[in-house]
Write a protein that holds these residues in place. Structure first.
Motif, PDB file in Angstrom:
ATOM      1  N   GLU A   8      -3.639  33.384 -38.408  1.00  0.00           N
ATOM      2  CA  GLU A   8      -3.666  33.204 -39.883  1.00  0.00           C
ATOM      3  C   GLU A   8      -4.273  31.240 -39.875  1.00  0.00           C
ATOM      4  OE1 GLU A   8       0.922  32.425 -41.861  1.00  0.00           O
ATOM      5  OE2 GLU A   8       1.053  33.841 -40.199  1.00  0.00           O
ATOM      6  N   ILE A   9      -5.372  31.367 -41.075  1.00  0.00           N
ATOM      7  CA  ILE A   9      -6.481  30.164 -41.492  1.00  0.00           C
ATOM      8  C   ILE A   9      -5.800  29.964 -42.136  1.00  0.00           C
ATOM      9  CG2 ILE A   9      -8.937  30.064 -41.980  1.00  0.00           C
ATOM     10  CD1 ILE A   9      -9.411  31.618 -39.760  1.00  0.00           C
ATOM     11  N   LEU A  10      -5.597  28.562 -42.372  1.00  0.00           N
ATOM     12  CA  LEU A  10      -5.410  27.774 -43.016  1.00  0.00           C
ATOM     13  C   LEU A  10      -5.732  26.241 -43.554  1.00  0.00           C
ATOM     14  CD1 LEU A  10      -2.555  28.644 -41.868  1.00  0.00           C
ATOM     15  CD2 LEU A  10      -1.564  28.806 -44.594  1.00  0.00           C
ATOM     16  N   LYS A  11      -7.102  26.209 -44.671  1.00  0.00           N
ATOM     17  CA  LYS A  11      -8.150  25.342 -44.876  1.00  0.00           C
ATOM     18  C   LYS A  11      -8.794  24.824 -46.245  1.00  0.00           C
ATOM     19  CE  LYS A  11     -11.747  28.525 -44.594  1.00  0.00           C
ATOM     20  NZ  LYS A  11     -12.781  28.616 -43.730  1.00  0.00           N
ATOM     21  N   GLU A  12      -8.660  23.985 -45.931  1.00  0.00           N
ATOM     22  CA  GLU A  12      -8.661  23.077 -47.848  1.00  0.00           C
ATOM     23  C   GLU A  12      -9.776  21.734 -47.823  1.00  0.00           C
ATOM     24  OE1 GLU A  12      -9.003  23.181 -50.998  1.00  0.00           O
ATOM     25  OE2 GLU A  12      -6.890  24.750 -50.924  1.00  0.00           O
ATOM     26  N   VAL A  13      -9.892  21.981 -48.944  1.00  0.00           N
ATOM     27  CA  VAL A  13     -10.557  20.720 -49.024  1.00  0.00           C
ATOM     28  C   VAL A  13      -9.576  18.902 -48.873  1.00  0.00           C
ATOM     29  CG1 VAL A  13     -12.538  18.603 -50.545  1.00  0.00           C
ATOM     30  CG2 VAL A  13     -12.242  21.177 -50.422  1.00  0.00           C
ATOM     31  N   GLY A  14      -9.959  18.181 -48.628  1.00  0.00           N
ATOM     32  CA  GLY A  14      -8.931  16.700 -49.084  1.00  0.00           C
ATOM     33  C   GLY A  14      -8.922  16.262 -47.396  1.00  0.00           C
ATOM     34  N   LEU A  15      -7.554  15.534 -46.932  1.00  0.00           N
ATOM     35  CA  LEU A  15      -7.285  14.841 -45.958  1.00  0.00           C
ATOM     36  C   LEU A  15      -6.957  15.667 -45.378  1.00  0.00           C
ATOM     37  CD1 LEU A  15      -6.834  11.166 -47.533  1.00  0.00           C
ATOM     38  CD2 LEU A  15      -8.113  11.376 -45.882  1.00  0.00           C
ATOM     39  N   PRO A  16      -6.664  15.487 -43.434  1.00  0.00           N
ATOM     40  CA  PRO A  16      -6.396  16.258 -42.888  1.00  0.00           C
ATOM     41  C   PRO A  16      -4.640  16.015 -42.887  1.00  0.00           C
ATOM     42  CG  PRO A  16      -7.629  15.599 -41.784  1.00  0.00           C
ATOM     43  CD  PRO A  16      -7.625  14.600 -43.209  1.00  0.00           C
ATOM     44  N   GLU A  17      -3.775  15.215 -43.360  1.00  0.00           N
ATOM     45  CA  GLU A  17      -2.941  15.039 -43.104  1.00  0.00           C
ATOM     46  C   GLU A  17      -2.346  15.328 -44.758  1.00  0.00           C
ATOM     47  OE1 GLU A  17       0.824  10.924 -43.868  1.00  0.00           O
ATOM     48  OE2 GLU A  17      -1.867  10.686 -43.744  1.00  0.00           O
ATOM     49  N   LYS A  18      -2.703  15.238 -45.554  1.00  0.00           N
ATOM     50  CA  LYS A  18      -2.431  16.234 -47.158  1.00  0.00           C
ATOM     51  C   LYS A  18      -2.592  17.754 -46.750  1.00  0.00           C
ATOM     52  CE  LYS A  18      -2.994  16.090 -52.340  1.00  0.00           C
ATOM     53  NZ  LYS A  18      -4.387  16.215 -53.017  1.00  0.00           N
ATOM     54  N   ILE A  19      -3.245  18.106 -46.159  1.00  0.00           N
ATOM     55  CA  ILE A  19      -3.509  19.546 -45.761  1.00  0.00           C
ATOM     56  C   ILE A  19      -2.358  19.868 -45.078  1.00  0.00           C
ATOM     57  CG2 ILE A  19      -5.334  21.345 -44.664  1.00  0.00           C
ATOM     58  CD1 ILE A  19      -7.429  19.399 -46.076  1.00  0.00           C
ATOM     59  N   ALA A  20      -2.294  19.224 -44.065  1.00  0.00           N
ATOM     60  CA  ALA A  20      -1.201  19.818 -43.109  1.00  0.00           C
ATOM     61  C   ALA A  20      -0.061  19.947 -43.642  1.00  0.00           C
ATOM     62  CB  ALA A  20      -1.042  18.472 -42.079  1.00  0.00           C
ATOM     63  N   GLU A  21       0.462  19.105 -44.931  1.00  0.00           N
ATOM     64  CA  GLU A  21       2.311  18.577 -45.443  1.00  0.00           C
ATOM     65  C   GLU A  21       1.404  19.696 -46.667  1.00  0.00           C
ATOM     66  OE1 GLU A  21       1.849  14.865 -46.926  1.00  0.00           O
ATOM     67  OE2 GLU A  21       2.138  13.895 -45.519  1.00  0.00           O
ATOM     68  N   ASN A  22       0.607  20.070 -46.850  1.00  0.00           N
ATOM     69  CA  ASN A  22       0.551  21.157 -48.343  1.00  0.00           C
ATOM     70  C   ASN A  22       0.918  22.977 -47.716  1.00  0.00           C
ATOM     71  OD1 ASN A  22       0.193  19.298 -50.131  1.00  0.00           O
ATOM     72  ND2 ASN A  22      -2.178  20.249 -49.770  1.00  0.00           N
ATOM     73  N   PHE A  23       0.504  23.099 -46.421  1.00  0.00           N
ATOM     74  CA  PHE A  23       1.366  24.065 -45.662  1.00  0.00           C
ATOM     75  C   PHE A  23       1.652  23.938 -44.521  1.00  0.00           C
ATOM     76  CE2 PHE A  23      -3.547  24.554 -46.387  1.00  0.00           C
ATOM     77  CZ  PHE A  23      -3.671  25.886 -47.208  1.00  0.00           C
ATOM     78  N   ASN A  24       2.865  23.136 -44.893  1.00  0.00           N
ATOM     79  CA  ASN A  24       3.844  23.164 -43.582  1.00  0.00           C
ATOM     80  C   ASN A  24       3.564  23.442 -42.636  1.00  0.00           C
ATOM     81  OD1 ASN A  24       6.374  22.063 -43.098  1.00  0.00           O
ATOM     82  ND2 ASN A  24       7.093  24.262 -43.511  1.00  0.00           N
ATOM     83  N   LEU A  25       2.368  22.886 -42.451  1.00  0.00           N
ATOM     84  CA  LEU A  25       2.014  22.954 -39.981  1.00  0.00           C
ATOM     85  C   LEU A  25       2.659  22.102 -39.215  1.00  0.00           C
ATOM     86  CD1 LEU A  25      -0.030  23.236 -38.452  1.00  0.00           C
ATOM     87  CD2 LEU A  25      -1.303  20.920 -38.730  1.00  0.00           C
ATOM     88  N   GLU A  26       3.978  21.006 -39.481  1.00  0.00           N
ATOM     89  CA  GLU A  26       5.192  20.775 -39.024  1.00  0.00           C
ATOM     90  C   GLU A  26       5.682  21.809 -38.434  1.00  0.00           C
ATOM     91  OE1 GLU A  26       7.702  16.721 -38.636  1.00  0.00           O
ATOM     92  OE2 GLU A  26       6.560  17.196 -40.469  1.00  0.00           O
ATOM     93  N   GLY A  27       6.578  23.077 -39.908  1.00  0.00           N
ATOM     94  CA  GLY A  27       7.340  23.969 -39.404  1.00  0.00           C
ATOM     95  C   GLY A  27       6.776  25.094 -38.740  1.00  0.00           C
ATOM     96  N   MET A  28       5.057  25.225 -38.418  1.00  0.00           N
ATOM     97  CA  MET A  28       4.760  26.227 -38.033  1.00  0.00           C
ATOM     98  C   MET A  28       5.176  26.684 -36.518  1.00  0.00           C
ATOM     99  SD  MET A  28       1.520  27.147 -39.685  1.00  0.00           S
ATOM    100  CE  MET A  28       1.678  27.824 -42.074  1.00  0.00           C
TER     101      MET A  28
END
Length: 301
Positions: free
Chosen positions: A120-140
């Protein structure tokens, strides 16, 4: 300037924590790339005969349920799907080629970020911390993951231009550096049937590896050819279904550090991104050699 991070878990007991372990690594690369960030995670595999796609649409309100219904009713394809922030992940019982063809004809405005059985690839424009939160990286959860932050210096800041890039089944690449022969290679690879979504030189590197693998090369053989055929300066981290690899050009002017313990192998552009990992104080830490590739795969363990 870009920041690269990667984490390959040797210890399956850590797979439920991979997002938790990786999030601070990605955020640590913010100063190297505050414009955009992305990551490719490998886990939650589908079985033989199934394809897993990460899809994106410019319209944040796009009706993914309608797309799923059309695939079920018009194409008689068995599937399940879920949405994660701005992307949708579809798991479809179908042939990859047929699915790509249908999407190109019936949903041409849908961008395919990745195709495979695990990725799964997840990417976006913006700060890494915001992007990690938007995609719930911590719970993956997963077995391995690679990520990238980008400070765009040669092209516009867009989601499409951010990393990782994927051009083949379960294969992706992140890149720090620049290629000098990417335009010529892109034209040659197009003639071989490799398609591209952007003008980014990093996507060409991913396409080159995809082409070599399609020709029957092993990952190691593909990387050997890449050292001969890709001209420029680069640090690559490559993800596959079975593991990941790291490679630097013969000059090795772009920074990179590797760390290995009994539980994991980790890579980063800067050591400080590795300091939150458990047991890092006892890890073997080294700088990868120029013109050398390092591969860790589950099949070789």
């Amino acid at each position: 300037m870009c920041g690269i991070v990667g984490l390959y878990l040797k210890n399956p007991e850590l797979e439920s924590r991979i997002g938790e372990l990786f999030k601070p690594m990605l955020i640590a690369m913010t100063e190297r790339g505050p414009d955009s960030a992305g990551f490719a995670i490998y886990g939650d595999e589908v079985g033989d005969g199934w394809v897993k796609l990460t899809l994106r649409h410019p319209d944040a309100e796009y009706d993914w349920e309608a797309l799923a219904t059309r695939l079920k009713n018009e194409q008689q394809m068995e599937l399940s799907w879920f949405q994660n922030a701005s992307v949708a992940v579809f798991k479809v019982r179908a042939e990859e080629a047929a699915l790509r063809e249908w999407l190109a004809e019936e949903a041409a405005d849908v961008l395919i970020l990745s195709v495979g059985q695990s990725i799964e690839i997840l990417k976006e424009v913006g700060l890494p911390e915001k992007i990690a939160e938007n995609f719930n990286l911590e719970g993956m959860k997963g077995s391995h993951i690679i990520g990238h932050t980008r400070m765009a210096t040669e092209s516009a800041v867009t989601m499409e231009g951010s990393h990782p890039f994927s051009t083949g089944m379960d294969l992706c690449l992140v890149h720090n550096g620049s290629l000098s022969n990417h335009n010529r290679l892109r034209d040659a690879l197009k003639r071989e049937g490799i398609s591209f979504e952007t003008q980014n030189d990093s996507e060409v590197a991913a396409g080159y590896l995809t082409w070599r693998l399609q020709k029957g090369d092993s990952l190691k053989e593909a990387l050997e050819h890449a050292l001969e055929d890709l001209d420029g300066f680069f640090t690559f981290t490559i993800g596959t279904r079975d593991g990941f690899a790291v490679m630097r050009d013969p000059i090795a002017c772009k920074p990179a550090v590797l760390a290995e313990t009994d539980d994991y192998v980790a890579m980063a552009s800067e050591y400080q991104a590795l300091t939150t990992l458990p047991g890092i104080e006892n890890a073997k830490v080294w700088e990868p050699e120029p013109a050398t590739f390092y591969v860790w795969e589950r099949s070789s363990n």
